[in-house]
Design a protein around this motif. Structure first.
Motif, PDB file in Angstrom:
ATOM      1  N   SER A 273      89.412 103.244  93.498  1.00 42.94           N
ATOM      2  CA  SER A 273      89.063 102.677  94.798  1.00 42.94           C
ATOM      3  C   SER A 273      90.148 101.732  95.308  1.00 42.94           C
ATOM      4  O   SER A 273      90.563 101.803  96.478  1.00 42.94           O
ATOM      5  CB  SER A 273      87.727 101.937  94.696  1.00 42.94           C
ATOM      6  OG  SER A 273      87.428 101.261  95.889  1.00 42.94           O
ATOM      7  N   GLY A 274      90.638 100.847  94.438  1.00 43.51           N
ATOM      8  CA  GLY A 274      91.698  99.928  94.831  1.00 43.51           C
ATOM      9  C   GLY A 274      92.993 100.651  95.140  1.00 43.51           C
ATOM     10  O   GLY A 274      93.727 100.282  96.072  1.00 43.51           O
ATOM     11  N   PHE A 275      93.282 101.693  94.374  1.00 43.74           N
ATOM     12  CA  PHE A 275      94.506 102.477  94.567  1.00 43.74           C
ATOM     13  C   PHE A 275      94.508 103.125  95.957  1.00 43.74           C
ATOM     14  O   PHE A 275      95.494 103.071  96.703  1.00 43.74           O
ATOM     15  CB  PHE A 275      94.584 103.528  93.468  1.00 43.74           C
ATOM     16  CG  PHE A 275      95.960 104.076  93.216  1.00 43.74           C
ATOM     17  CD1 PHE A 275      97.097 103.496  93.755  1.00 43.74           C
ATOM     18  CD2 PHE A 275      96.121 105.202  92.419  1.00 43.74           C
ATOM     19  CE1 PHE A 275      98.363 104.009  93.513  1.00 43.74           C
ATOM     20  CE2 PHE A 275      97.376 105.727  92.166  1.00 43.74           C
ATOM     21  CZ  PHE A 275      98.499 105.128  92.723  1.00 43.74           C
ATOM     22  N   VAL A 276      93.389 103.719  96.316  1.00 44.81           N
ATOM     23  CA  VAL A 276      93.286 104.369  97.623  1.00 44.81           C
ATOM     24  C   VAL A 276      93.387 103.341  98.743  1.00 44.81           C
ATOM     25  O   VAL A 276      94.051 103.577  99.769  1.00 44.81           O
ATOM     26  CB  VAL A 276      91.960 105.154  97.720  1.00 44.81           C
ATOM     27  CG1 VAL A 276      91.727 105.645  99.148  1.00 44.81           C
ATOM     28  CG2 VAL A 276      91.957 106.332  96.753  1.00 44.81           C
ATOM     29  N   ALA A 277      92.773 102.177  98.545  1.00 47.73           N
ATOM     30  CA  ALA A 277      92.809 101.138  99.582  1.00 47.73           C
ATOM     31  C   ALA A 277      94.237 100.686  99.869  1.00 47.73           C
ATOM     32  O   ALA A 277      94.618 100.475 101.028  1.00 47.73           O
ATOM     33  CB  ALA A 277      91.951  99.950  99.151  1.00 47.73           C
ATOM     34  N   VAL A 278      95.031 100.529  98.826  1.00 49.34           N
ATOM     35  CA  VAL A 278      96.432 100.142  99.023  1.00 49.34           C
ATOM     36  C   VAL A 278      97.174 101.231  99.791  1.00 49.34           C
ATOM     37  O   VAL A 278      97.921 100.951 100.740  1.00 49.34           O
ATOM     38  CB  VAL A 278      97.118  99.869  97.672  1.00 49.34           C
ATOM     39  CG1 VAL A 278      98.615  99.663  97.869  1.00 49.34           C
ATOM     40  CG2 VAL A 278      96.511  98.639  97.005  1.00 49.34           C
ATOM     41  N   SER A 279      96.976 102.477  99.410  1.00 53.47           N
ATOM     42  CA  SER A 279      97.708 103.568 100.069  1.00 53.47           C
ATOM     43  C   SER A 279      97.350 103.692 101.544  1.00 53.47           C
ATOM     44  O   SER A 279      98.182 104.089 102.360  1.00 53.47           O
ATOM     45  CB  SER A 279      97.434 104.893  99.350  1.00 53.47           C
ATOM     46  OG  SER A 279      96.119 105.365  99.601  1.00 53.47           O
ATOM     47  N   GLN A 280      96.117 103.349 101.894  1.00 54.86           N
ATOM     48  CA  GLN A 280      95.691 103.460 103.286  1.00 54.86           C
ATOM     49  C   GLN A 280      96.353 102.407 104.175  1.00 54.86           C
ATOM     50  O   GLN A 280      96.599 102.648 105.354  1.00 54.86           O
ATOM     51  CB  GLN A 280      94.168 103.335 103.373  1.00 54.86           C
ATOM     52  CG  GLN A 280      93.438 104.545 102.810  1.00 54.86           C
ATOM     53  CD  GLN A 280      91.945 104.342 102.726  1.00 54.86           C
ATOM     54  OE1 GLN A 280      91.455 103.196 102.672  1.00 54.86           O
ATOM     55  NE2 GLN A 280      91.193 105.439 102.709  1.00 54.86           N
ATOM     56  N   GLY A 281      96.649 101.247 103.600  1.00 54.53           N
ATOM     57  CA  GLY A 281      97.230 100.178 104.403  1.00 54.53           C
ATOM     58  C   GLY A 281      98.712  99.983 104.237  1.00 54.53           C
ATOM     59  O   GLY A 281      99.325  99.196 104.965  1.00 54.53           O
ATOM     60  N   CYS A 282      99.311 100.691 103.280  1.00 52.13           N
ATOM     61  CA  CYS A 282     100.734 100.471 102.956  1.00 52.13           C
ATOM     62  C   CYS A 282     101.476 101.810 102.984  1.00 52.13           C
ATOM     63  O   CYS A 282     101.819 102.362 101.922  1.00 52.13           O
ATOM     64  CB  CYS A 282     100.872  99.814 101.583  1.00 52.13           C
ATOM     65  SG  CYS A 282      99.872  98.315 101.364  1.00 52.13           S
TER      66      CYS A 282
END
Length: 578
Positions: A369-378
């Motif tokens: 979940s955290g990995f996907v969140a970073v990729s969505q904003g960065c």
């Protein structure tokens, strides 16, 4: 020098005068470019020989110091790597080798003007450091990363004798930290220091000596102190060095009075040039706000030793709009990584380290979940090292779709052989999506339950892959064969605890001479296969590390690397060179 040039090259067909050609080639920055131009013709080979001022050696046994000094007579800076990378995981025995002494003796004769020495995973003794400090009168920069064998007495020799020192960078070494008095060995007249890093030392330092040193060195740009330096002491250092661009703090847990806290905040506000912040070994949340004024221009936050929680990280990131690199501990959890995705649109590199990789019952950590969140904003993210406790194929596919420009993708699912925890499928499609989507990929580290299908994907699509690290993966020799036959730019292959045997090893017969190295440990390779490789490729150094005293047909640890120097002469008894 000119007389020597004329003797070696009396006739030149180059359209450029030698001096012009040397100056032009000397302006090249890339090691690959320098190597390429040296192959154009003899004149360019000679010009590159004389113009070269720095050299990088990725394996200290790939060449001898005598060969190096004959090839490049005017070197000022040497970067030298020693032990295989798996020594970081205690897979290489102590006393394996990579001692710097023989290099220093040759350098003292051939490179008396040496200015910089940068060592990684080398064995360095106090006697080595004393010899270095006395042999090179214009020595300026020493960097020791993951080295062992020396103590603070060796640092005292450097401080005492290197009158022109601009850089002393000591990182993650196996150092005997006797005391902090080595800092008092810098002469009172010494003012040239620009980089000082002793963050990983453990003992108290002589703070009076440190404060005087910092106050004298007006060109100091990087200062990283250890956790013995208190907040009050840090404030005093910042007052003396407002020009700092890179700061590694000490402990952030001291009880401060209101006035002390105000003074610390003012000191941070006065530091207008900060671009890198690290440290916070022990952090108390109430003092983190003093950092906020210094965060505006930060491009790198290294909190790899700071067990921050998600709220503390989120509050800090609000003040870091220009952040490009972030290293954190997994105590930030997925909520902290969501804050990264929300506040760091320019992020290019993310590393998430485990707070305790050996505690299986630990509750916190990061997930898909955290990995996907970073990729969505960065969207600029192209370098990741991600330690997590669970992952899914779908999440990895989403990450690389959001960030298709990955050059370095290192995913470590900390339970070996773990499947996609939602579907129970192998993690083949996760890494298949990485190599299919990320065509610029240069480095890949695999984890999770993987079959040969993963390696088929890598061999088919990993055309720019240079380094591959594999552990607890694969079904048969076919997996490793796919990689060796399918990745044209592969330079380093690191394999441990995989079902790869002699057929897999010998699949690389046509490949190893163009690679830097192969490491295989706890696989299914036997002495027969290793000896056959050594016979067919005599120009390779083929070493078997056997720590057991009894004879065995299993080759537990195999290290293969190319070398123009032949078999090494300092191999210990437990290293068999074939």
């Amino acid at each position: 020098m000119e007389s020597r040039r004329k003797r070696e090259n009396p006739k030149s067909n180059s359209t450029f005068p030698d001096e012009v050609l040397e100056r032009v080639l000397g302006m090249l920055k890339s090691r690959k470019d320098k190597s390429s131009v040296s192959l154009v013709c003899k004149e360019w080979y000679d010009a590159e020989r004389w113009s070269r001022r720095s050299v990088f050696i990725g394996n200290c046994y790939s060449v001898s110091p005598e060969i190096l000094t004959r090839r490049f007579p005017n070197i000022r800076s040497v970067t030298l790597k020693g032990k295989p990378r798996f020594s970081d995981f205690n897979l290489v025995p102590a006393n394996w080798g990579a001692n710097i002494d023989s290099w220093l003796v040759v350098f003292a004769e051939k490179y008396p003007w040496l200015e910089e020495l940068r060592l990684k995973r080398m064995t360095v003794t106090d006697e080595s450091l004393e010899y270095l400090s006395l042999s090179f009168p214009n020595f300026k920069a020493l960097s020791l990363l993951s080295c062992d064998g020396f103590s603070t007495d060796g640092l005292a020799s450097i401080a005492t004798n290197c009158k022109n020192l601009t850089e002393l960078d000591i990182q993650e070494n196996g150092i005997e930290d006797k005391n902090g008095n080595w800092l008092s060995c810098f002469p009172e007249s010494f003012t040239s220091l620009e980089v000082l890093n002793f963050a990983n030392l453990h003992n108290d330092v002589n703070f009076d000596a440190l404060e005087k040193l910092v106050s004298r060195c007006k060109s100091l740009k990087t200062l990283k102190v250890n956790k013995s330096v208190t907040l009050e002491q840090l404030q005093r250092l910042l007052v003396h060095a407002p020009q700092l661009g890179e700061l590694g703090t000490g402990s952030f847990s001291q009880e401060l009075t209101a006035q002390q806290s105000s003074d610390l905040e003012s000191a941070f506000k006065n530091c207008k040039s900060f671009h890198t912040l690290s440290g916070l070994w022990v952090a108390t949340a109430q003092y983190l706000p003093v950092l906020y004024p210094a965060c505006t221009n930060l491009t790198f936050l290294n909190f790899s030793y700071a067990p921050l929680n998600s709220d503390d990280l989120a509050k800090l990131l609000v003040h870091c709009p220009k952040l490009e690199r972030l290293w954190v501990v997994d105590t930030v959890e997925d909520k902290g990584l969501e804050a990264v995705g929300s506040h760091c649109p320019l992020l290019e590199e993310l590393r998430v380290f485990p707070a305790d990789p050996f505690d299986e019952g630990i509750a916190h950590g990061v997930t898909e979940s955290g990995f996907v969140a970073v990729s969505q904003g960065c969207p600029r993210l192209h370098y990741v090292l991600y330690f997590c406790r669970q992952m899914t194929n779908a999440a990895v596919a989403t990450v690389v779709q959001n960030c298709p420009d990955f050059t370095h993708f290192r995913l470590c699912i900390m339970h070996p052989g773990q499947r996609d925890y939602m579907t129970q499928d192998p993690m083949d499609e996760a890494f298949g999506s990485v190599v299919k989507t990320c065509r610029k990929l240069q480095r890949l580290a695999l984890s999770g339950y993987l079959t040969d299908l993963t390696f088929e994907y890598i061999g088919k699509y990993g055309k720019n892959l240079e380094t591959l690290s594999v552990a607890f993966a694969g079904s048969s020799d076919m997996g490793m064969r796919c990689v060796l036959e399918g990745c044209p730019k592969l330079r380093k292959l690191e394999v441990r605890d995989c079902p790869f045997g002699n057929d897999a090893l010998l699949a690389g017969l046509g490949k190893y001479e163009s690679m830097r190295s192969l490491w295989m440990s706890d696989c299914e390779v036997t002495m027969y296969g290793v000896r056959l490789l050594a016979r067919q490729k005599p120009r390779l150094n083929v070493e078997v590390i056997n720590e057991e005293t009894y004879e065995t047909q299993d080759a537990k640890k195999v290290y293969v690397y190319r070398s123009v120097a032949g078999p090494r002469r300092d191999a210990p008894p437990f290293v068999l060179t074939l």
